[in-house]
Design a protein around this motif. Structure first.
Motif, PDB file in Angstrom:
ATOM      1  N   ARG A 142      39.444  46.650  35.842  1.00  0.00           N
ATOM      2  CA  ARG A 142      39.943  46.730  34.466  1.00  0.00           C
ATOM      3  C   ARG A 142      40.038  48.174  33.987  1.00  0.00           C
ATOM      4  O   ARG A 142      41.041  48.582  33.391  1.00  0.00           O
ATOM      5  CB  ARG A 142      39.008  45.941  33.540  1.00  0.00           C
ATOM      6  N   ASP A 143      39.001  48.957  34.243  1.00  0.00           N
ATOM      7  CA  ASP A 143      38.912  50.272  33.612  1.00  0.00           C
ATOM      8  C   ASP A 143      39.474  51.419  34.438  1.00  0.00           C
ATOM      9  O   ASP A 143      39.878  52.439  33.864  1.00  0.00           O
ATOM     10  CB  ASP A 143      37.449  50.574  33.281  1.00  0.00           C
ATOM     11  N   ALA A 146      45.159  51.224  38.451  1.00  0.00           N
ATOM     12  CA  ALA A 146      46.492  51.147  37.842  1.00  0.00           C
ATOM     13  C   ALA A 146      46.823  49.717  37.468  1.00  0.00           C
ATOM     14  O   ALA A 146      47.494  49.459  36.462  1.00  0.00           O
ATOM     15  CB  ALA A 146      47.532  51.710  38.807  1.00  0.00           C
ATOM     16  N   GLU A 147      46.326  48.767  38.267  1.00  0.00           N
ATOM     17  CA  GLU A 147      46.629  47.348  38.028  1.00  0.00           C
ATOM     18  C   GLU A 147      45.955  46.824  36.766  1.00  0.00           C
ATOM     19  O   GLU A 147      46.374  45.818  36.195  1.00  0.00           O
ATOM     20  CB  GLU A 147      46.203  46.520  39.238  1.00  0.00           C
ATOM     21  N   GLY A 148      44.898  47.474  36.314  1.00  0.00           N
ATOM     22  CA  GLY A 148      44.214  47.039  35.094  1.00  0.00           C
ATOM     23  C   GLY A 148      44.783  47.635  33.825  1.00  0.00           C
ATOM     24  O   GLY A 148      44.243  47.418  32.731  1.00  0.00           O
ATOM     25  N   TYR A 229      38.270  45.532  46.126  1.00  0.00           N
ATOM     26  CA  TYR A 229      38.833  44.186  46.265  1.00  0.00           C
ATOM     27  C   TYR A 229      38.234  43.326  45.150  1.00  0.00           C
ATOM     28  O   TYR A 229      37.215  42.657  45.344  1.00  0.00           O
ATOM     29  CB  TYR A 229      38.522  43.619  47.648  1.00  0.00           C
ATOM     30  N   PRO A 230      38.835  43.361  43.962  1.00  0.00           N
ATOM     31  CA  PRO A 230      38.198  42.754  42.788  1.00  0.00           C
ATOM     32  C   PRO A 230      38.082  41.244  42.825  1.00  0.00           C
ATOM     33  O   PRO A 230      37.208  40.671  42.170  1.00  0.00           O
ATOM     34  CB  PRO A 230      39.097  43.218  41.635  1.00  0.00           C
ATOM     35  N   GLN A 395      40.945  39.941  34.643  1.00  0.00           N
ATOM     36  CA  GLN A 395      41.646  38.702  34.957  1.00  0.00           C
ATOM     37  C   GLN A 395      42.663  38.914  36.071  1.00  0.00           C
ATOM     38  O   GLN A 395      43.489  39.827  36.006  1.00  0.00           O
ATOM     39  CB  GLN A 395      42.367  38.186  33.702  1.00  0.00           C
ATOM     40  N   ASP A 396      42.603  38.047  37.114  1.00  0.00           N
ATOM     41  CA  ASP A 396      43.623  38.046  38.160  1.00  0.00           C
ATOM     42  C   ASP A 396      44.923  37.533  37.544  1.00  0.00           C
ATOM     43  O   ASP A 396      44.992  36.370  37.123  1.00  0.00           O
ATOM     44  CB  ASP A 396      43.166  37.146  39.305  1.00  0.00           C
TER      45      ASP A 396
END
Length: 434
Positions: A142-143, A146-148, A229-230, A395-396
């Motif tokens: 999340r923090d 880039a994806e978050g 790998y979240p 969240q995925d």
């Protein structure tokens, strides 16, 4: 970027946890710190055991013909377990890096000497501590990925816009505009506020969060140097195995390099940054903190209060007269139904115990607004339900299950004492002005 255990200072790496309070000198505090260390040490072992080991046992408990069919392509369940194990090891590398830098900051040995097989900080972590380590590692998605970005923008952009509107000429002022961020977590909100030219002070009580934020802010060597790998440990609501094993690289931006780059641009202004490791209610209600900050930004924070009145007292105390309080977040009350209390609750020295004091209450948003107005603030902006953007929390985005928040966003201004409808202190209660 510095950390301290009581109030902000400008110390660097080896002294980054220096302050008025030494957690190693207090038995209760030392126990909590050691539990955080130990939980990061146990990340690898517990993740393998609870994720793939028990699933292999359950898989082999299937009828032989069934598990053999599922072991072959296109299912390849056993191969997927191996890939999940590899992902766990990458996540554990981050946990170990957090542990290593944390131990070094406190001058604690990471390995036993010849005479000892067990270090003093081993065997402190409970299952709750280990769960916190797991969630902290996942929170980097999340923090600091880039994806978050979408999750961050939903929460941080309203705060930055409000600060920009309130202090448009901050770079022309001789003094810094000081912003307090309680519940700063992994430090990204503090970093972004500093990048916008404000002097931001983050505050956090969780050693898990503090150790992890210290690592990412002060000890990462460059952008996108670490694999995360979240969602690897989650096996439900998946469309594909590729989704489960999605890799992100952290940090998406390198804090140190970003600060150096800003210094080379005359019109850029990167504000001072610090973090305090303390109970928010206790520290920011102290006499030294009175009328200190120009703004307070609470982001997914106020629902961590067992008693919101204590939070509002602290915010009003440390805000300058006419200062603003910006809030973004839901009301997922963390202490509902008697959930786990702070580690400070067992230290009764007759002083304010902050978040650890007994009692709790859950309020509606309408009641929160009324309480804020009653306690010396004027709410100047309230976002309607229809205006609120939905957002997830770690969240995925491809999951079949999408729990989403519609966080409350409002801005309140601290009334000057002469303008306030109430006068109150923690000891005297609330007195209505006539």
């Amino acid at each position: 970027m510095s950390f301290e255990t009581h109030s902000a200072d400008e110390s660097e790496d080896a002294n980054s946890w220096a302050g008025d309070f030494d957690p190693l000198g207090d038995p209760a505090e030392r126990k909590v710190l050691f539990a955080a260390f130990d939980s990061f040490r146990l990340y690898r072992r517990t993740a393998h055991r609870n994720t793939t080991h028990r699933r292999r046992q359950a898989f082999y408990a299937l009828p032989s013909a069934h598990w053999q069919m599922l072991a072959e392509p296109p299912f390849s369940i056993l191969e997927n377990f191996n890939k999940v194990d590899d992902a766990i090891d990458k996540n554990a590398d981050i946990a170990n890096a957090i542990l290593s830098t944390g131990l070094s900051s406190f001058g604690i040995p990471a390995l036993p000497d010849i005479e000892n097989t067990r270090l003093m900080w081993h065997d402190y972590a409970t299952s709750s501590d280990v769960n916190k380590a797991h969630s902290t590692i996942r929170q980097f998605y999340r923090d600091w990925s880039a994806e978050g970005k979408a999750e961050r923008e939903a929460c941080y952009t309203p705060v930055l816009q409000a600060l920009e509107k309130e202090f448009p000429k901050r770079r022309d002022l001789e003094e810094d505009i000081r912003v307090l961020v309680p519940g700063a977590g992994l430090g990204r909100s503090v970093f972004e506020i500093c990048r916008a030219g404000f002097a931001a002070e983050g505050n956090e009580i969780s050693y898990h969060q503090l150790l992890a934020s210290s690592w990412v802010l002060n000890h990462t060597s460059g952008p996108k140097h670490h694999e995360l790998y979240p969602f690897a440990l989650h096996f439900s609501n998946l469309l594909s195995r590729e989704q489960q094993l999605r890799k992100v690289m952290i940090p998406d931006v390198h804090p140190g390099a970003t600060m150096l780059a800003a210094q080379a641009i005359p019109e850029a202004s990167f504000g001072a940054m610090s973090m305090s490791a303390a109970d928010f209610v206790v520290l920011y209600n102290s006499p030294e903190q009175k009328d200190t900050f120009d703004a307070v930004a609470t982001i997914f924070f106020i629902d961590t209060a067992p008693n919101l009145i204590r939070y509002i007292e602290a915010i009003r105390h440390c805000l300058k007269p006419n200062g603003i309080w910006i809030n973004v977040g839901p009301l997922l009350w963390h202490f509902e139904a008697g959930q786990e209390r702070s580690h400070h609750e067992d230290s009764d020295n007759g002083q304010n115990k902050g978040i650890g004091e007994p009692g709790s209450v859950e309020l509606t948003e309408e009641e929160v607004f009324y309480l804020i107005e009653c306690m010396g603030f004027k709410i100047e902006k309230r976002q309607s339900v229809e205006e609120r953007a939905e957002c997830g929390y770690i969240q995925d985005p491809d999951s079949m299950l999408q729990p989403l928040y519609r966080p409350s966003h409002w801005i309140a201004r601290k009334r000057r004492d002469s303008d306030s409808p109430v006068v109150k202190t923690a000891s005297e209660g609330t007195k209505t002005k006539r």
